[in-house]
Structure formats: C-alpha cells, structure tokens
Design a protein around this motif. Sequence first.
Motif, PDB file in Angstrom:
ATOM      1  N   GLY A  19      17.214  -9.038 -35.830  1.00 11.97           N
ATOM      2  CA  GLY A  19      18.416  -9.867 -35.774  1.00 11.97           C
ATOM      3  C   GLY A  19      18.238 -11.090 -34.893  1.00 11.97           C
ATOM      4  N   GLU A  20      17.573 -10.908 -33.751  1.00 18.60           N
ATOM      5  CA  GLU A  20      17.327 -12.045 -32.849  1.00 18.60           C
ATOM      6  C   GLU A  20      16.418 -13.074 -33.516  1.00 18.60           C
ATOM      7  N   ASP A  23      18.458 -14.895 -36.147  1.00 11.87           N
ATOM      8  CA  ASP A  23      19.363 -15.860 -35.520  1.00 11.87           C
ATOM      9  C   ASP A  23      18.612 -17.127 -35.111  1.00 11.87           C
ATOM     10  N   ALA A  26      17.856 -19.157 -38.135  1.00 12.57           N
ATOM     11  CA  ALA A  26      19.063 -19.832 -38.612  1.00 12.57           C
ATOM     12  C   ALA A  26      19.342 -21.079 -37.771  1.00 12.57           C
ATOM     13  N   GLN A  27      19.134 -20.979 -36.462  1.00 13.54           N
ATOM     14  CA  GLN A  27      19.309 -22.150 -35.593  1.00 13.54           C
ATOM     15  C   GLN A  27      18.313 -23.235 -35.964  1.00 13.54           C
TER      16      GLN A  27
END
Length: 71
Positions: A19-20, A23, A26-27
Amino acid sequence: MNQPINQLSNGGPTPPTIGEIADLLAQARSLSEQGRDADPQKRAAFGAAKASLLARINHSTGTGTAEDGES
C-alpha cells in the motif's frame, strides 16, 4: 507502548507495505501529470517520502545504496 509505524520492536525500520509503495507511485503519477506546474512543496515531500521508502527497502533486503554503485 506506542511506536512509530515504520519502527520494529528492535528499533529498525519496517519493510514497506504494498500500500505504501502504491501510494508513492500514485503521488509520482500525479506530479508527472502536473509537469512543471506541480507544487514545489509537494515535489519536495515526494522526494523525501521516496528516499525514506527506498532506505527502508534497502534495509529490509540488505541491498546496497546508490553510493555503492547501484542505481
């Protein structure tokens, strides 16, 4: 006893979660889409988050760093 999320009980950083990583990607995608118009503070925050995540990956896998000739 409360510990930071990125700390194991032995004091070392925890391996990053999927998940990290998602994320962070995505950034990166968002900043890339914004191009030169991206907020400099968001770009700096992304750079710090990326460096931290890569350090945790290196620590958890025992691999070297860019200074060791890896890229």
